[in-house]
Design a protein around this motif. Structure first.
Motif, short mmCIF file in Angstrom:
data_model
loop_
_atom_site.label_atom_id
_atom_site.label_comp_id
_atom_site.label_asym_id
_atom_site.label_seq_id
_atom_site.Cartn_x
_atom_site.Cartn_y
_atom_site.Cartn_z
N ASN A 23 0.82 -1.22 0.00
CA ASN A 23 0.00 0.00 0.00
C ASN A 23 0.85 1.28 0.00
N LEU A 24 1.92 1.23 -0.73
CA LEU A 24 2.83 2.38 -0.79
C LEU A 24 2.80 3.11 -2.13
N ASP A 25 2.06 2.60 -3.08
CA ASP A 25 2.12 3.20 -4.41
C ASP A 25 1.60 4.63 -4.45
N GLU A 26 0.49 4.93 -3.79
CA GLU A 26 -0.04 6.30 -3.80
C GLU A 26 0.86 7.29 -3.05
N PRO A 27 1.34 6.96 -1.82
CA PRO A 27 2.24 7.91 -1.14
C PRO A 27 3.52 8.20 -1.92
N VAL A 28 4.03 7.18 -2.64
CA VAL A 28 5.25 7.41 -3.42
C VAL A 28 4.99 8.44 -4.50
N TRP A 29 3.84 8.35 -5.19
CA TRP A 29 3.55 9.32 -6.24
C TRP A 29 3.29 10.70 -5.66
N LYS A 30 2.62 10.77 -4.51
CA LYS A 30 2.37 12.07 -3.89
C LYS A 30 3.69 12.71 -3.48
N THR A 31 4.59 11.91 -2.90
CA THR A 31 5.90 12.43 -2.48
C THR A 31 6.69 12.92 -3.68
N ALA A 32 6.64 12.18 -4.77
CA ALA A 32 7.36 12.61 -5.97
C ALA A 32 6.83 13.96 -6.43
N THR A 33 5.52 14.14 -6.40
CA THR A 33 4.93 15.41 -6.80
C THR A 33 5.35 16.52 -5.85
N ASP A 34 5.31 16.25 -4.55
CA ASP A 34 5.74 17.25 -3.56
C ASP A 34 7.20 17.61 -3.75
N GLU A 35 8.03 16.63 -4.07
CA GLU A 35 9.45 16.88 -4.29
C GLU A 35 9.65 17.80 -5.49
N ILE A 36 8.92 17.56 -6.54
CA ILE A 36 9.03 18.41 -7.74
C ILE A 36 8.57 19.83 -7.41
N VAL A 37 7.46 19.96 -6.69
CA VAL A 37 6.97 21.28 -6.30
C VAL A 37 8.01 22.00 -5.44
N ASN A 38 8.62 21.29 -4.52
CA ASN A 38 9.64 21.90 -3.66
C ASN A 38 10.86 22.34 -4.46
N GLN A 39 11.24 21.56 -5.46
CA GLN A 39 12.37 21.96 -6.30
C GLN A 39 12.02 23.23 -7.10
N VAL A 40 10.80 23.29 -7.61
CA VAL A 40 10.37 24.48 -8.34
C VAL A 40 10.34 25.69 -7.41
N LYS A 41 9.80 25.51 -6.19
CA LYS A 41 9.77 26.61 -5.22
C LYS A 41 11.17 27.10 -4.90
N ASP A 42 12.09 26.15 -4.68
CA ASP A 42 13.47 26.53 -4.37
C ASP A 42 14.11 27.28 -5.53
N HIS A 43 13.85 26.82 -6.74
CA HIS A 43 14.42 27.49 -7.92
C HIS A 43 13.85 28.90 -8.05
#
Length: 141
Positions: A23-43
């Motif tokens: 039951n980890l497939d959905e959290p992994v995708w959400k985390t990936a999206t959050d990570e991308i958003v955080n990288q964009v925010k940092d940039h």
């Protein structure tokens, strides 16, 4: 790569099956999206901070006064003749503003970049203001 695309690649089948079985497939995708958003925010923060520090922070008193005119009028361009009538002239070199010619005798003064324009229009005064602007731009809907 999207979740659906990943699931369609045979080489990822074992990984996808493992994630689903735990039951980890959905959290992994959400985390990936959050990570991308955080990288964009940092940039974005880095771009805005550089524009503020390099272009706006150490402006001459004349350029600071022109910045205030832009803020008061809430505009992104002002005819050069209008600034001249108000007693302002652009300092050269100028990292905050640029002059754009639209006709033989007609030109406008604009912020030097979209980042500088955003800093001016949002009344950013310091590094903390840059951080607040970044957070405002990424406020949840």
């Amino acid at each position: 790569m999207s979740k659906e695309l990943m699931e369609s690649v045979p080489e990822f089948k074992d990984l996808i099956d493992f994630l689903k079985s735990h039951n980890l497939d959905e959290p992994v995708w959400k985390t990936a999206t959050d990570e991308i958003v955080n990288q964009v925010k940092d940039h974005l923060h880095a771009v805005l901070l550089e524009a503020f520090n390099k272009n706006v922070a150490d402006s001459s008193s004349n350029t600071e006064a022109i910045i205030e005119v832009f803020r008061e009028k809430k505009v992104t361009k002002i005819p050069k003749a209008e600034l001249k009538a108000m007693g302002f002239r652009l300092d050269y070199p100028n990292d905050v503003f640029r002059e754009v010619f639209v006709a033989k005798e007609e030109s406008y003064v604009l912020p030097s970049s979209p980042a500088v324009s955003l800093i001016i229009s949002e009344n950013v005064q310091n590094g903390a203001g840059v951080r607040e602007l970044r957070d405002k731009l990424f406020k949840p809907a």
